[in-house]
Design a protein around this motif. Sequence first.
Motif, PDB file in Angstrom:
ATOM      1  N   LEU A   1       6.791  15.760 -18.614  1.00  0.00           N
ATOM      2  CA  LEU A   1       7.131  15.400 -19.980  1.00  0.00           C
ATOM      3  C   LEU A   1       5.934  15.706 -20.876  1.00  0.00           C
ATOM      4  CD1 LEU A   1       8.879  11.957 -19.367  1.00  0.00           C
ATOM      5  CD2 LEU A   1       9.959  14.195 -19.693  1.00  0.00           C
ATOM      6  N   CYS A   2       6.197  16.222 -22.049  1.00  0.00           N
ATOM      7  CA  CYS A   2       5.120  16.620 -22.959  1.00  0.00           C
ATOM      8  C   CYS A   2       4.360  15.392 -23.460  1.00  0.00           C
ATOM      9  CB  CYS A   2       5.697  17.398 -24.137  1.00  0.00           C
ATOM     10  SG  CYS A   2       4.423  17.964 -25.283  1.00  0.00           S
ATOM     11  N   PRO A   3       3.029  15.431 -23.400  1.00  0.00           N
ATOM     12  CA  PRO A   3       2.232  14.304 -23.894  1.00  0.00           C
ATOM     13  C   PRO A   3       2.131  14.281 -25.419  1.00  0.00           C
ATOM     14  CG  PRO A   3       0.790  16.012 -23.057  1.00  0.00           C
ATOM     15  CD  PRO A   3       2.204  16.456 -22.772  1.00  0.00           C
ATOM     16  N   PHE A   4       2.625  15.324 -26.098  1.00  0.00           N
ATOM     17  CA  PHE A   4       2.475  15.439 -27.545  1.00  0.00           C
ATOM     18  C   PHE A   4       3.693  14.965 -28.326  1.00  0.00           C
ATOM     19  CE2 PHE A   4      -0.057  18.919 -25.613  1.00  0.00           C
ATOM     20  CZ  PHE A   4      -1.293  18.361 -25.838  1.00  0.00           C
ATOM     21  N   HIS A   5       4.834  14.745 -27.664  1.00  0.00           N
ATOM     22  CA  HIS A   5       6.029  14.237 -28.334  1.00  0.00           C
ATOM     23  C   HIS A   5       6.932  13.546 -27.320  1.00  0.00           C
ATOM     24  CE1 HIS A   5       8.780  17.443 -26.841  1.00  0.00           C
ATOM     25  NE2 HIS A   5       7.696  18.191 -26.876  1.00  0.00           N
ATOM     26  N   SER A   6       7.883  12.754 -27.827  1.00  0.00           N
ATOM     27  CA  SER A   6       8.823  12.045 -26.943  1.00  0.00           C
ATOM     28  C   SER A   6       9.906  12.991 -26.461  1.00  0.00           C
ATOM     29  CB  SER A   6       9.490  10.894 -27.700  1.00  0.00           C
ATOM     30  OG  SER A   6       8.608   9.836 -27.849  1.00  0.00           O
ATOM     31  N   GLU A   7      10.241  12.875 -25.193  1.00  0.00           N
ATOM     32  CA  GLU A   7      11.328  13.674 -24.633  1.00  0.00           C
ATOM     33  C   GLU A   7      11.817  13.026 -23.354  1.00  0.00           C
ATOM     34  OE1 GLU A   7       9.914  17.622 -23.958  1.00  0.00           O
ATOM     35  OE2 GLU A   7       8.500  17.028 -22.435  1.00  0.00           O
ATOM     36  N   LYS A   8      13.034  13.369 -22.957  1.00  0.00           N
ATOM     37  CA  LYS A   8      13.624  12.832 -21.736  1.00  0.00           C
ATOM     38  C   LYS A   8      13.653  13.866 -20.615  1.00  0.00           C
ATOM     39  CE  LYS A   8      16.530   9.575 -24.194  1.00  0.00           C
ATOM     40  NZ  LYS A   8      17.891   9.166 -24.526  1.00  0.00           N
ATOM     41  N   THR A   9      13.677  15.138 -20.999  1.00  0.00           N
ATOM     42  CA  THR A   9      13.723  16.235 -20.041  1.00  0.00           C
ATOM     43  C   THR A   9      12.393  16.984 -20.075  1.00  0.00           C
ATOM     44  OG1 THR A   9      16.074  16.476 -20.496  1.00  0.00           O
ATOM     45  CG2 THR A   9      15.001  18.285 -19.338  1.00  0.00           C
ATOM     46  N   PRO A  10      11.776  17.226 -18.928  1.00  0.00           N
ATOM     47  CA  PRO A  10      10.493  17.938 -18.912  1.00  0.00           C
ATOM     48  C   PRO A  10      10.573  19.329 -19.545  1.00  0.00           C
ATOM     49  CG  PRO A  10      10.948  16.980 -16.770  1.00  0.00           C
ATOM     50  CD  PRO A  10      12.187  16.827 -17.586  1.00  0.00           C
ATOM     51  N   SER A  11       9.678  19.571 -20.500  1.00  0.00           N
ATOM     52  CA  SER A  11       9.598  20.898 -21.116  1.00  0.00           C
ATOM     53  C   SER A  11       8.153  21.376 -21.172  1.00  0.00           C
ATOM     54  CB  SER A  11      10.174  20.864 -22.537  1.00  0.00           C
ATOM     55  OG  SER A  11       9.382  20.055 -23.378  1.00  0.00           O
ATOM     56  N   PHE A  12       7.245  20.576 -20.631  1.00  0.00           N
ATOM     57  CA  PHE A  12       5.812  20.879 -20.644  1.00  0.00           C
ATOM     58  C   PHE A  12       5.441  21.536 -19.320  1.00  0.00           C
ATOM     59  CE2 PHE A  12       1.337  19.554 -20.070  1.00  0.00           C
ATOM     60  CZ  PHE A  12       0.810  20.019 -21.257  1.00  0.00           C
ATOM     61  N   THR A  13       4.853  22.727 -19.385  1.00  0.00           N
ATOM     62  CA  THR A  13       4.486  23.443 -18.169  1.00  0.00           C
ATOM     63  C   THR A  13       2.978  23.661 -18.100  1.00  0.00           C
ATOM     64  OG1 THR A  13       4.736  25.626 -19.179  1.00  0.00           O
ATOM     65  CG2 THR A  13       6.680  24.687 -18.140  1.00  0.00           C
ATOM     66  N   VAL A  14       2.474  23.680 -16.879  1.00  0.00           N
ATOM     67  CA  VAL A  14       1.059  23.960 -16.639  1.00  0.00           C
ATOM     68  C   VAL A  14       0.994  25.027 -15.554  1.00  0.00           C
ATOM     69  CG1 VAL A  14      -1.162  23.028 -15.893  1.00  0.00           C
ATOM     70  CG2 VAL A  14       0.417  21.587 -17.193  1.00  0.00           C
ATOM     71  N   SER A  15       0.256  26.090 -15.826  1.00  0.00           N
ATOM     72  CA  SER A  15       0.082  27.160 -14.857  1.00  0.00           C
ATOM     73  C   SER A  15      -1.365  27.182 -14.394  1.00  0.00           C
ATOM     74  CB  SER A  15       0.441  28.516 -15.479  1.00  0.00           C
ATOM     75  OG  SER A  15       0.113  29.557 -14.581  1.00  0.00           O
ATOM     76  N   GLU A  16      -1.566  26.832 -13.128  1.00  0.00           N
ATOM     77  CA  GLU A  16      -2.924  26.862 -12.563  1.00  0.00           C
ATOM     78  C   GLU A  16      -3.404  28.300 -12.428  1.00  0.00           C
ATOM     79  OE1 GLU A  16      -6.184  25.228 -11.887  1.00  0.00           O
ATOM     80  OE2 GLU A  16      -4.679  23.756 -11.351  1.00  0.00           O
ATOM     81  N   GLU A  17      -2.489  29.197 -12.056  1.00  0.00           N
ATOM     82  CA  GLU A  17      -2.843  30.612 -11.891  1.00  0.00           C
ATOM     83  C   GLU A  17      -3.337  31.234 -13.188  1.00  0.00           C
ATOM     84  OE1 GLU A  17       0.268  33.055 -10.404  1.00  0.00           O
ATOM     85  OE2 GLU A  17       0.366  32.007  -8.491  1.00  0.00           O
ATOM     86  N   LYS A  18      -2.573  31.007 -14.261  1.00  0.00           N
ATOM     87  CA  LYS A  18      -2.889  31.632 -15.548  1.00  0.00           C
ATOM     88  C   LYS A  18      -3.828  30.783 -16.392  1.00  0.00           C
ATOM     89  CE  LYS A  18       1.528  33.996 -15.558  1.00  0.00           C
ATOM     90  NZ  LYS A  18       2.842  34.105 -16.221  1.00  0.00           N
ATOM     91  N   ARG A  19      -4.084  29.561 -15.942  1.00  0.00           N
ATOM     92  CA  ARG A  19      -5.017  28.646 -16.608  1.00  0.00           C
ATOM     93  C   ARG A  19      -4.594  28.320 -18.038  1.00  0.00           C
ATOM     94  NH1 ARG A  19      -8.675  26.398 -13.406  1.00  0.00           N
ATOM     95  NH2 ARG A  19     -10.003  26.129 -15.170  1.00  0.00           N
ATOM     96  N   PHE A  20      -3.316  27.936 -18.226  1.00  0.00           N
ATOM     97  CA  PHE A  20      -2.856  27.522 -19.536  1.00  0.00           C
ATOM     98  C   PHE A  20      -1.707  26.529 -19.415  1.00  0.00           C
ATOM     99  CE2 PHE A  20       0.309  30.726 -18.775  1.00  0.00           C
ATOM    100  CZ  PHE A  20       1.427  30.325 -19.480  1.00  0.00           C
ATOM    101  N   TYR A  21      -1.413  25.831 -20.520  1.00  0.00           N
ATOM    102  CA  TYR A  21      -0.251  24.957 -20.574  1.00  0.00           C
ATOM    103  C   TYR A  21       0.602  25.361 -21.760  1.00  0.00           C
ATOM    104  CZ  TYR A  21      -2.767  22.528 -24.305  1.00  0.00           C
ATOM    105  OH  TYR A  21      -3.439  22.235 -25.455  1.00  0.00           O
ATOM    106  N   TYR A  22       1.898  24.987 -21.704  1.00  0.00           N
ATOM    107  CA  TYR A  22       2.813  25.360 -22.776  1.00  0.00           C
ATOM    108  C   TYR A  22       3.958  24.353 -22.809  1.00  0.00           C
ATOM    109  CZ  TYR A  22       5.999  28.120 -25.634  1.00  0.00           C
ATOM    110  OH  TYR A  22       6.839  28.551 -26.631  1.00  0.00           O
ATOM    111  N   CYS A  23       4.393  23.974 -23.998  1.00  0.00           N
ATOM    112  CA  CYS A  23       5.547  23.097 -24.150  1.00  0.00           C
ATOM    113  C   CYS A  23       6.628  23.835 -24.913  1.00  0.00           C
ATOM    114  CB  CYS A  23       5.173  21.817 -24.898  1.00  0.00           C
ATOM    115  SG  CYS A  23       6.625  20.761 -25.168  1.00  0.00           S
TER     116      CYS A  23
END
Length: 90
Positions: free
Chosen positions: A64-86
């Motif tokens: 779940l995105c730490p920047f806004h309220s949501e019920k369905t996960p839309s926040f991703t973190v890529s260890e390989e590419k070293r970035f996050y995206y919502c």
Amino acid sequence: MRLKAGVLDITLMTGTMDIPKGVPRPVVKGSSPVVQEILQRVSLVEVVQEFVPLTKRGRTWWGLCPFHSEKTPSFTVSEEKRFYYCFGCQ
């Protein structure tokens, strides 16, 4: 590594640290050697998991995105590419 009150507390050690195979060594143009050292040693997934539970799906971690309220996960973190995206924050 500890995260307290929004401040990343990392102790840089002298010598070398073994970075697991497959984890890229990030390069940020114009950054100092200290910043490069921190980026090489810090796991983005570990830092984000201090705030948000993540679940691995394939190569990507979802939560779940730490920047806004949501019920369905839309926040991703890529260890390989070293970035996050919502996808919800677009």
